[in-house]
Design an enzyme around this catalytic site. Structure first.
Site, PDB file in Angstrom:
ATOM      1  N   LYS A 160       0.827  -1.216   0.000  1.00  0.00           N
ATOM      2  CA  LYS A 160       0.000   0.000   0.000  1.00  0.00           C
ATOM      3  C   LYS A 160       0.858   1.261   0.000  1.00  0.00           C
ATOM      4  O   LYS A 160       0.473   2.284  -0.565  1.00  0.00           O
ATOM      5  CB  LYS A 160      -0.967   0.006   1.185  1.00  0.00           C
ATOM      6  CG  LYS A 160      -2.308  -0.618   0.837  1.00  0.00           C
ATOM      7  CD  LYS A 160      -2.263  -2.115   0.748  1.00  0.00           C
ATOM      8  CE  LYS A 160      -2.651  -2.766  -0.501  1.00  0.00           C
ATOM      9  NZ  LYS A 160      -2.602  -4.221  -0.476  1.00  0.00           N
ATOM     10  N   GLY A 204      -0.563 -14.008 -13.511  1.00  0.00           N
ATOM     11  CA  GLY A 204      -1.671 -14.070 -12.544  1.00  0.00           C
ATOM     12  C   GLY A 204      -2.373 -12.721 -12.450  1.00  0.00           C
ATOM     13  O   GLY A 204      -1.773 -11.745 -12.030  1.00  0.00           O
ATOM     14  N   GLY A 215      -4.749 -11.816 -10.445  1.00  0.00           N
ATOM     15  CA  GLY A 215      -5.446 -11.652  -9.159  1.00  0.00           C
ATOM     16  C   GLY A 215      -5.053 -10.307  -8.557  1.00  0.00           C
ATOM     17  O   GLY A 215      -4.349  -9.508  -9.192  1.00  0.00           O
ATOM     18  N   GLU A 273      -3.197 -14.096 -17.650  1.00  0.00           N
ATOM     19  CA  GLU A 273      -4.155 -14.739 -16.739  1.00  0.00           C
ATOM     20  C   GLU A 273      -4.727 -15.961 -17.438  1.00  0.00           C
ATOM     21  O   GLU A 273      -5.191 -15.868 -18.584  1.00  0.00           O
ATOM     22  CB  GLU A 273      -5.254 -13.724 -16.369  1.00  0.00           C
ATOM     23  CG  GLU A 273      -6.485 -14.303 -15.705  1.00  0.00           C
ATOM     24  CD  GLU A 273      -6.185 -15.068 -14.418  1.00  0.00           C
ATOM     25  OE1 GLU A 273      -5.591 -14.480 -13.510  1.00  0.00           O
ATOM     26  OE2 GLU A 273      -6.549 -16.263 -14.344  1.00  0.00           O
ATOM     27  N   ASP A 311      -4.593 -17.291   7.562  1.00  0.00           N
ATOM     28  CA  ASP A 311      -4.440 -17.946   6.255  1.00  0.00           C
ATOM     29  C   ASP A 311      -4.279 -19.458   6.352  1.00  0.00           C
ATOM     30  O   ASP A 311      -4.558 -20.173   5.393  1.00  0.00           O
ATOM     31  CB  ASP A 311      -3.200 -17.398   5.524  1.00  0.00           C
ATOM     32  CG  ASP A 311      -3.388 -15.965   5.046  1.00  0.00           C
ATOM     33  OD1 ASP A 311      -4.399 -15.340   5.402  1.00  0.00           O
ATOM     34  OD2 ASP A 311      -2.505 -15.473   4.315  1.00  0.00           O
ATOM     35  N   HIS A 369     -22.260  15.747   2.376  1.00  0.00           N
ATOM     36  CA  HIS A 369     -22.154  16.201   0.985  1.00  0.00           C
ATOM     37  C   HIS A 369     -21.012  17.197   0.859  1.00  0.00           C
ATOM     38  O   HIS A 369     -20.830  18.025   1.739  1.00  0.00           O
ATOM     39  CB  HIS A 369     -23.459  16.874   0.561  1.00  0.00           C
ATOM     40  CG  HIS A 369     -23.420  17.406  -0.834  1.00  0.00           C
ATOM     41  ND1 HIS A 369     -23.457  16.584  -1.940  1.00  0.00           N
ATOM     42  CD2 HIS A 369     -23.304  18.679  -1.319  1.00  0.00           C
ATOM     43  CE1 HIS A 369     -23.394  17.333  -3.038  1.00  0.00           C
ATOM     44  NE2 HIS A 369     -23.292  18.601  -2.681  1.00  0.00           N
TER      45      HIS A 369
HETATM   46  P1  FAD Z   1       1.004 -14.298   8.316  1.00  0.00           P
HETATM   47  O1  FAD Z   1       0.844 -12.844   8.152  1.00  0.00           O
HETATM   48  O2  FAD Z   1       1.440 -15.095   7.152  1.00  0.00           O
HETATM   49  O3  FAD Z   1       1.995 -14.513   9.538  1.00  0.00           O
HETATM   50  C1  FAD Z   1       2.436 -15.778   9.909  1.00  0.00           C
HETATM   51  C2  FAD Z   1       3.624 -15.611  10.807  1.00  0.00           C
HETATM   52  O4  FAD Z   1       3.937 -16.876  11.357  1.00  0.00           O
HETATM   53  C3  FAD Z   1       4.880 -15.122  10.121  1.00  0.00           C
HETATM   54  O5  FAD Z   1       5.397 -14.014  10.803  1.00  0.00           O
HETATM   55  C4  FAD Z   1       5.839 -16.301  10.187  1.00  0.00           C
HETATM   56  O6  FAD Z   1       7.166 -15.882  10.386  1.00  0.00           O
HETATM   57  C5  FAD Z   1       5.327 -17.032  11.417  1.00  0.00           C
HETATM   58  N1  FAD Z   1       5.575 -18.480  11.414  1.00  0.00           N
HETATM   59  C6  FAD Z   1       5.218 -19.372  10.488  1.00  0.00           C
HETATM   60  N2  FAD Z   1       5.547 -20.614  10.880  1.00  0.00           N
HETATM   61  C7  FAD Z   1       6.125 -20.490  12.096  1.00  0.00           C
HETATM   62  C8  FAD Z   1       6.659 -21.425  13.027  1.00  0.00           C
HETATM   63  N3  FAD Z   1       6.636 -22.736  12.802  1.00  0.00           N
HETATM   64  N4  FAD Z   1       7.178 -20.938  14.167  1.00  0.00           N
HETATM   65  C9  FAD Z   1       7.199 -19.610  14.423  1.00  0.00           C
HETATM   66  N5  FAD Z   1       6.690 -18.707  13.583  1.00  0.00           N
HETATM   67  C10 FAD Z   1       6.163 -19.140  12.444  1.00  0.00           C
HETATM   68  N6  FAD Z   1      -4.547  -8.871   3.143  1.00  0.00           N
HETATM   69  C11 FAD Z   1      -5.421  -7.871   3.358  1.00  0.00           C
HETATM   70  O7  FAD Z   1      -6.342  -8.044   4.146  1.00  0.00           O
HETATM   71  N7  FAD Z   1      -5.302  -6.662   2.724  1.00  0.00           N
HETATM   72  C12 FAD Z   1      -4.318  -6.427   1.834  1.00  0.00           C
HETATM   73  O8  FAD Z   1      -4.226  -5.339   1.270  1.00  0.00           O
HETATM   74  C13 FAD Z   1      -3.371  -7.450   1.577  1.00  0.00           C
HETATM   75  N8  FAD Z   1      -2.345  -7.253   0.738  1.00  0.00           N
HETATM   76  C14 FAD Z   1      -1.434  -8.243   0.545  1.00  0.00           C
HETATM   77  C15 FAD Z   1      -0.393  -8.013  -0.343  1.00  0.00           C
HETATM   78  C16 FAD Z   1       0.559  -8.996  -0.575  1.00  0.00           C
HETATM   79  C17 FAD Z   1       1.691  -8.728  -1.523  1.00  0.00           C
HETATM   80  C18 FAD Z   1       0.455 -10.239   0.121  1.00  0.00           C
HETATM   81  C19 FAD Z   1       1.471 -11.313  -0.094  1.00  0.00           C
HETATM   82  C20 FAD Z   1      -0.584 -10.473   0.992  1.00  0.00           C
HETATM   83  C21 FAD Z   1      -1.540  -9.479   1.208  1.00  0.00           C
HETATM   84  N9  FAD Z   1      -2.616  -9.684   2.077  1.00  0.00           N
HETATM   85  C22 FAD Z   1      -3.526  -8.683   2.276  1.00  0.00           C
HETATM   86  C23 FAD Z   1      -2.829 -10.967   2.766  1.00  0.00           C
HETATM   87  C24 FAD Z   1      -2.363 -10.866   4.208  1.00  0.00           C
HETATM   88  O9  FAD Z   1      -1.012 -10.489   4.235  1.00  0.00           O
HETATM   89  C25 FAD Z   1      -2.572 -12.193   4.910  1.00  0.00           C
HETATM   90  O10 FAD Z   1      -3.922 -12.580   4.785  1.00  0.00           O
HETATM   91  C26 FAD Z   1      -2.232 -12.094   6.375  1.00  0.00           C
HETATM   92  O11 FAD Z   1      -0.901 -11.687   6.570  1.00  0.00           O
HETATM   93  C27 FAD Z   1      -2.460 -13.434   7.073  1.00  0.00           C
HETATM   94  O12 FAD Z   1      -2.165 -13.305   8.417  1.00  0.00           O
HETATM   95  P2  FAD Z   1      -1.750 -14.571   9.318  1.00  0.00           P
HETATM   96  O13 FAD Z   1      -1.635 -14.043  10.695  1.00  0.00           O
HETATM   97  O14 FAD Z   1      -2.648 -15.693   9.032  1.00  0.00           O
HETATM   98  O15 FAD Z   1      -0.321 -15.011   8.799  1.00  0.00           O
END
Ligand code: FAD
Length: 472
Positions: free
Chosen positions: A54, A182, A184, A205, A313, A445
């Site tokens: 962003k 892609g 998306g 795509e 996720d 407005h």
């Molecule tokens: P993550 O953010 O993936 O965090 C997981 C964490 O777990 C990481 O820090 C990792 O280091 C840690 N981890 C993993 N395995 C282990 C382990 N075994 N031990 C210790 N630590 C571990 N979403 C939006 O809502 N709006 C947006 O505008 C948006 N833009 C995006 C743009 C891009 C380029 C990308 C790639 C994604 C975007 N997303 C956006 C998606 C969003 O980033 C994810 O949905 C979100 O980060 C998911 O959060 P999470 O907490 O599930 O996991």
């Protein structure tokens, strides 16, 4: 350091699922241990996702708007791009500022943050390797390990010119020609950034259209604009192979009216993400994952092992930061013994291109697929005073209502700032509002938010600022 750290709640992963879970639990008096293997808390979203993208999209927007002002009598010279300074802005002024803020929040709440990778060794223990190795025994655990970008095997050719979103966000250079595989939201957002910085961007795509998850009438104004900003958008087209050559990455394509081969300076692969559930010892904890790697969860966000939860996720789609944060609250409240459950009526989705696309609740294509009766009320932004005054009349606001009760089922918006506006749609749907509730809420407005009010007005015959179709 004790041999074994005991904790009532262990959170694995410090992204927008994990860190809010830890903060929320700590706020309610639970002792929490948060383990993350990243250099900084914040997960994908803060470090290499939502936030840096962003910051770059904001830069791209200013470049485009400055250019467009020439049409309205104000001309600026072409932008001079200092890539090192732009990188520093994104990484230091934005990403580091926010991630260190999370560090302070966790410290302030007394959350024990452990740096390292956690792997289950039993249903109640993990082994942490890395910076702070240790064994942690927990009573409850929330898995929030997120997701990883997918780069299909044949495209892993060991050349740094083939990038995933993480690499592209680091702005290695401004390639003359960039291929985005892609269509998306991640590919289009990053493609827009590079196009504004000066790259000739081509999008490929495989499906019939870009952004297939959004309603076509909302995608059309964006696609029209992107076709002027990008070199080409090839839909129904497959990438058949990538080859590293001295001139660039040679890409074989297959599709109708598509060149068989093109060469690019860089390629961005943005074909999706996969849940990060492999290699964390789920089998040792007895936690199931499905064939795609998602961890099945119930409405309380519990896995099949009742004291182990999964959010974000790694659990279920959509993969969005705000969905992960909302799930964090549910999981923590369940752990605290409250009758919480995951039951949102609307999870907003925003595509931060220009124009933006945002929707909440049911989309029109989903309603059609599920045979849900609806009336679609579309207000074109050409009839909005605000849109005219900022020269952004290509937008439209669409409300889907139940034909009988006029209850709001979905809201979709395409236009400048749609992402900020969609929150009203979420509230309307969550509150079970009918179109009249929205109509009778006085909107300021001149704002683009009036388009939501006027689309609601259409449920009762006509909108004030829209020409009525002539009666024959
Ligand atoms: P993550 O953010 O993936 O965090 C997981 C964490 O777990 C990481 O820090 C990792 O280091 C840690 N981890 C993993 N395995 C282990 C382990 N075994 N031990 C210790 N630590 C571990 N979403 C939006 O809502 N709006 C947006 O505008 C948006 N833009 C995006 C743009 C891009 C380029 C990308 C790639 C994604 C975007 N997303 C956006 C998606 C969003 O980033 C994810 O949905 C979100 O980060 C998911 O959060 P999470 O907490 O599930 O996991």
């Amino acid at each position: 350091m004790p041999d074994v750290r005991e904790t009532p709640l262990l959170v694995i992963g410090g992204g927008p699922g994990g860190y809010p879970a830890a903060l929320h639990a700590a706020d309610h008096g639970l002792k929490v241990t948060l383990v993350d293997e990243g250099a900084k808390l914040g997960g994908v979203c803060l470090n290499r996702g939502c936030i840096p993208s962003k910051a770059l999209l904001h830069t791209a927007k200013i470049i485009r708007e400055a250019h467009e002002m020439a049409n309205y009598g104000v001309s600026f010279s072409d932008p001079q791009i200092d890539l090192a300074k732009l990188r520093a802005f994104v990484q230091e002024k934005v990403v580091s500022k926010l991630t260190s803020g999370i560090g302070q929040l966790t410290k302030g709440r007394g959350v024990d943050v452990v740096k390292g990778r956690a792997v289950f060794t039993s249903p109640n223990t993990v082994e942490v390797t890395g910076e702070q190795p240790q064994t942690i025994r927990f009573q409850n655990c929330i898995i929030a390990t997120g997701s990883l970008p997918v780069v299909p095997k044949p495209w892993q050719i060991g050349d740094e010119r083939v990038m995933d979103s993480t690499a592209a966000l680091l702005l290695p250079d401004i390639p003359k020609k960039l291929l985005v595989i892609g269509g998306g939201y991640i590919g289009l957002e990053l493609g827009s950034v590079y196009a504004a910085l000066g790259s000739k961007v081509t999008v490929v795509e495989a499906l019939e259209r870009i952004l297939f998850m959004a309603d076509k009438d909302l995608v059309d104004p964006l696609e029209k604009r992107l076709r002027t900003e990008f070199e080409a958008i090839y839909t129904s087209t497959k990438v058949m192979g990538l080859e590293a050559t001295a001139e660039g990455i040679a890409v074989k394509l297959e599709g109708k009216d598509v060149p068989a081969s093109l060469t690019f300076d860089r390629v961005l692969v943005s074909v999706g993400r996969r849940p990060n559930s492999a290699g964390i010892g789920l089998d040792k904890a007895g936690v199931n994952a499905n064939e795609k790697g998602y961890i099945p969860i119930d409405k309380q966000r519990r896995t099949n092992v009742p004291h182990i939860y999964a959010i974000g996720d790694v659990g279920e789609e959509p993969a969005l930061a705000h969905k992960a944060t909302a799930e964090a609250r549910v999981a923590v409240e369940v752990i605290l013994g409250e009758p919480a459950e995951w039951n949102p009526r609307a999870i907003p989705a925003v595509i931060f291109t220009d124009p933006e696309i945002a929707w909440a609740g049911i989309t029109q294509q989903e309603a059609d697929k599920q045979n849900i009766p609806y009336e679609a009320l579309t207000f074109p932004w050409a009839a909005s005073g605000r849109a005219v005054s900022i020269a952004r009349t290509e937008g439209r606001t669409k409300m889907l209502v139940d034909p009988e009760s006029k209850r709001v089922l979905g809201v979709g918006i395409v236009g400048a700032g749609a992402g900020e506006m969609i929150a009203e749609g979420v509230l309307a749907i969550e509150m079970g509002a009918i179109a009249r509730d929205v109509l009778e809420s006085i909107h300021p407005h001149p704002t683009l938010s009036e388009t939501v009010m006027e689309s609601a007005e259409l449920a009762y015959g006509a909108a004030t600022h829209m020409a009525k179709p002539r009666k024959r």
